[in-house]
Design an enzyme around this catalytic site. Sequence first.
Site, PDB file in Angstrom:
ATOM      1  N   THR A  61       0.837  -1.200   0.000  1.00 53.91           N
ATOM      2  CA  THR A  61       0.000   0.000   0.000  1.00 53.91           C
ATOM      3  C   THR A  61       0.870   1.247   0.000  1.00 53.91           C
ATOM      4  OG1 THR A  61      -1.943   1.026   1.027  1.00 53.91           O
ATOM      5  CG2 THR A  61      -0.339   0.036   2.537  1.00 53.91           C
ATOM      6  N   LYS A  65       3.281   1.340  -3.864  1.00 51.81           N
ATOM      7  CA  LYS A  65       2.657   0.582  -4.957  1.00 51.81           C
ATOM      8  C   LYS A  65       3.391   0.736  -6.300  1.00 51.81           C
ATOM      9  CE  LYS A  65      -2.070   0.553  -3.150  1.00 51.81           C
ATOM     10  NZ  LYS A  65      -3.491   0.836  -3.422  1.00 51.81           N
ATOM     11  N   ASP A 100      -6.557  -4.008  -6.813  1.00 50.40           N
ATOM     12  CA  ASP A 100      -7.496  -2.888  -6.684  1.00 50.40           C
ATOM     13  C   ASP A 100      -8.358  -2.832  -7.954  1.00 50.40           C
ATOM     14  OD1 ASP A 100      -6.594  -1.979  -4.218  1.00 50.40           O
ATOM     15  OD2 ASP A 100      -5.120  -0.611  -5.108  1.00 50.40           O
ATOM     16  N   GLY A 123     -11.574  10.815 -10.764  1.00 51.11           N
ATOM     17  CA  GLY A 123     -10.279  10.638 -10.098  1.00 51.11           C
ATOM     18  C   GLY A 123      -9.297   9.966 -11.037  1.00 51.11           C
ATOM     19  N   ALA A 124      -8.044  10.382 -10.973  1.00 50.56           N
ATOM     20  CA  ALA A 124      -7.011   9.815 -11.845  1.00 50.56           C
ATOM     21  C   ALA A 124      -5.757   9.485 -11.053  1.00 50.56           C
ATOM     22  CB  ALA A 124      -6.694  10.790 -12.987  1.00 50.56           C
ATOM     23  N   ALA A 127      -6.384   4.819  -7.356  1.00 54.47           N
ATOM     24  CA  ALA A 127      -7.666   4.118  -7.468  1.00 54.47           C
ATOM     25  C   ALA A 127      -8.324   4.417  -8.814  1.00 54.47           C
ATOM     26  CB  ALA A 127      -8.584   4.515  -6.317  1.00 54.47           C
ATOM     27  N   ARG A 147      -9.970  16.486 -11.167  1.00 56.25           N
ATOM     28  CA  ARG A 147      -9.755  17.902 -10.806  1.00 56.25           C
ATOM     29  C   ARG A 147      -8.627  18.481 -11.641  1.00 56.25           C
ATOM     30  NH1 ARG A 147      -7.893  19.037  -4.739  1.00 56.25           N
ATOM     31  NH2 ARG A 147      -6.191  17.678  -5.437  1.00 56.25           N
ATOM     32  N   ALA A 214     -15.128   4.389  -3.880  1.00 51.70           N
ATOM     33  CA  ALA A 214     -13.909   3.711  -3.377  1.00 51.70           C
ATOM     34  C   ALA A 214     -13.645   4.070  -1.922  1.00 51.70           C
ATOM     35  CB  ALA A 214     -12.708   4.084  -4.247  1.00 51.70           C
ATOM     36  N   TYR A 216     -14.033   4.169   1.857  1.00 53.77           N
ATOM     37  CA  TYR A 216     -14.701   3.213   2.759  1.00 53.77           C
ATOM     38  C   TYR A 216     -14.689   3.684   4.210  1.00 53.77           C
ATOM     39  CZ  TYR A 216      -9.855   1.703   3.231  1.00 53.77           C
ATOM     40  OH  TYR A 216      -8.493   1.691   3.426  1.00 53.77           O
TER      41      TYR A 216
HETATM   42  P1  NAP Z   1      -4.431   9.429  -4.875  1.00 51.81           P
HETATM   43  O1  NAP Z   1      -3.587   8.604  -5.766  1.00 51.81           O
HETATM   44  O2  NAP Z   1      -3.807  10.409  -3.945  1.00 51.81           O
HETATM   45  O3  NAP Z   1      -5.507  10.208  -5.810  1.00 51.81           O
HETATM   46  C1  NAP Z   1      -6.401  11.133  -5.234  1.00 51.81           C
HETATM   47  C2  NAP Z   1      -7.422  11.565  -6.287  1.00 51.81           C
HETATM   48  O4  NAP Z   1      -8.403  12.383  -5.617  1.00 51.81           O
HETATM   49  C3  NAP Z   1      -6.839  12.394  -7.418  1.00 51.81           C
HETATM   50  O5  NAP Z   1      -7.551  12.132  -8.603  1.00 51.81           O
HETATM   51  C4  NAP Z   1      -7.107  13.823  -6.916  1.00 51.81           C
HETATM   52  O6  NAP Z   1      -7.202  14.776  -7.968  1.00 51.81           O
HETATM   53  C5  NAP Z   1      -8.465  13.637  -6.298  1.00 51.81           C
HETATM   54  N1  NAP Z   1      -8.783  14.665  -5.299  1.00 51.81           N
HETATM   55  C6  NAP Z   1      -8.179  14.846  -4.100  1.00 51.81           C
HETATM   56  N2  NAP Z   1      -8.765  15.875  -3.451  1.00 51.81           N
HETATM   57  C7  NAP Z   1      -9.736  16.341  -4.256  1.00 51.81           C
HETATM   58  C8  NAP Z   1     -10.687  17.389  -4.144  1.00 51.81           C
HETATM   59  N3  NAP Z   1     -10.744  18.166  -3.049  1.00 51.81           N
HETATM   60  N4  NAP Z   1     -11.559  17.589  -5.168  1.00 51.81           N
HETATM   61  C9  NAP Z   1     -11.509  16.798  -6.269  1.00 51.81           C
HETATM   62  N5  NAP Z   1     -10.627  15.798  -6.450  1.00 51.81           N
HETATM   63  C10 NAP Z   1      -9.758  15.570  -5.441  1.00 51.81           C
HETATM   64  O7  NAP Z   1      -5.343   8.497  -3.923  1.00 51.81           O
HETATM   65  P2  NAP Z   1      -5.863   7.014  -4.244  1.00 51.81           P
HETATM   66  O8  NAP Z   1      -4.888   6.042  -3.725  1.00 51.81           O
HETATM   67  O9  NAP Z   1      -6.289   6.959  -5.671  1.00 51.81           O
HETATM   68  O10 NAP Z   1      -7.142   6.931  -3.274  1.00 51.81           O
HETATM   69  C11 NAP Z   1      -8.332   7.665  -3.574  1.00 51.81           C
HETATM   70  C12 NAP Z   1      -9.427   7.157  -2.636  1.00 51.81           C
HETATM   71  O11 NAP Z   1      -9.720   5.794  -2.948  1.00 51.81           O
HETATM   72  C13 NAP Z   1      -9.055   7.183  -1.146  1.00 51.81           C
HETATM   73  O12 NAP Z   1     -10.186   7.557  -0.405  1.00 51.81           O
HETATM   74  C14 NAP Z   1      -8.676   5.746  -0.850  1.00 51.81           C
HETATM   75  O13 NAP Z   1      -8.893   5.378   0.496  1.00 51.81           O
HETATM   76  C15 NAP Z   1      -9.646   5.017  -1.766  1.00 51.81           C
HETATM   77  N6  NAP Z   1      -9.202   3.657  -2.120  1.00 51.81           N
HETATM   78  C16 NAP Z   1     -10.034   2.659  -1.804  1.00 51.81           C
HETATM   79  C17 NAP Z   1      -9.683   1.366  -2.136  1.00 51.81           C
HETATM   80  C18 NAP Z   1     -10.629   0.270  -1.771  1.00 51.81           C
HETATM   81  O14 NAP Z   1     -10.230  -0.911  -1.824  1.00 51.81           O
HETATM   82  N7  NAP Z   1     -11.884   0.581  -1.438  1.00 51.81           N
HETATM   83  C19 NAP Z   1      -8.473   1.097  -2.792  1.00 51.81           C
HETATM   84  C20 NAP Z   1      -7.639   2.166  -3.122  1.00 51.81           C
HETATM   85  C21 NAP Z   1      -8.015   3.458  -2.768  1.00 51.81           C
HETATM   86  P3  NAP Z   1      -5.863  15.539  -8.519  1.00 51.81           P
HETATM   87  O15 NAP Z   1      -5.252  14.622  -9.526  1.00 51.81           O
HETATM   88  O16 NAP Z   1      -6.410  16.786  -9.101  1.00 51.81           O
HETATM   89  O17 NAP Z   1      -4.981  15.766  -7.315  1.00 51.81           O
END
Ligand code: NAP
Length: 270
Positions: A61, A65, A100, A123-124, A127, A147, A214, A216
């Site tokens: 994690t 990753k 994932d 989101g990009a 996840a 965003r 995503a 939780y």
């Molecule tokens: P990450 O790589 O840091 O990506 C964050 C994403 O959120 C980016 O697209 C970012 O946009 C966007 N973002 C952040 N703040 C924002 C805001 N205020 N308004 C609009 N967009 C915003 O994080 P990640 O690892 O992908 O995780 C994202 C979420 O998925 C987390 O809540 C995590 O816990 C969850 N997740 C869940 C699982 C599961 O098994 N359920 C697995 C993985 C992740 P920018 O590109 O513009 O910064």
Amino acid sequence: MQVYGLVGNPVEHSLSPPMHEAAYEATGLDARYVTFEPPENEGAVAVESAATLGVCGLNVTIPFKQQVLSAVEPAPLAERVGAVNTVDLRTDPPAGYNTDATGVTRALAHRGVALEGTAVVDGAGGAGRAAAFALADADMTVRVANRTRSRAEELAAAVDEGPGGAATADGLASLRGLLADADVLVNATSVGMDEDVSPVPAGALHADLTVLDAVYSPVETRLLRDAAAAGATTVDGAWMLLYQGVEAFERWTGREAPVDAMNDALRARL
Ligand code: NAP
């Protein structure tokens, strides 16, 4: 005894240990699941060291990753996503997977959602990449909204090059229009995590949509409440978390995962 584990920093609040230990108990497997917290740039070293020590498999994690890619032979989907969250250490080199990605599609399939038509991925980041590649591989048309629009464009271009469904990119201002005729929405942003806000205007949600969040923590997010109020089908982030773990268990052990036992253990701690 077999040893499996999680490599991350931090790992102390991870839900993977109880979920996997419940699986070992339910299947009678003589195994333990432990956590490892190496320094921030030592992800690849951690994988190599664990292999030397005879650890059978690892989940990976944040922030490792991407780092561990250099220490594994990534499966094609993990290579395209550019991230590995599950490593099988019994092969040489270790095999890297992105569960994932399959967590997204298996969570949707579990709810009986047909993986066809159009999916909007908000989101990009990690996840978002996992969701976009997995849904395109299932032959869905993918609309990435982010965003930072340039990240959406980069992701959509990479997905579009692949074998599955086509992908397009937009900024968040287009969300309402993108959702109007969409079948699936995946929130892959961190918006809604530990706060009662939604990444999507409630008025953009509709009854023909399935919404997978995503996030939780909390399990019932503002987005999912708004989606239910709009008549949409909802799938919470714990299902995605569960199925990434289910797939890891199956990769490591070759056995069918005890999904109910893993789900009970997970939900008991959420
Ligand atoms: P990450 O790589 O840091 O990506 C964050 C994403 O959120 C980016 O697209 C970012 O946009 C966007 N973002 C952040 N703040 C924002 C805001 N205020 N308004 C609009 N967009 C915003 O994080 P990640 O690892 O992908 O995780 C994202 C979420 O998925 C987390 O809540 C995590 O816990 C969850 N997740 C869940 C699982 C599961 O098994 N359920 C697995 C993985 C992740 P920018 O590109 O513009 O910064």
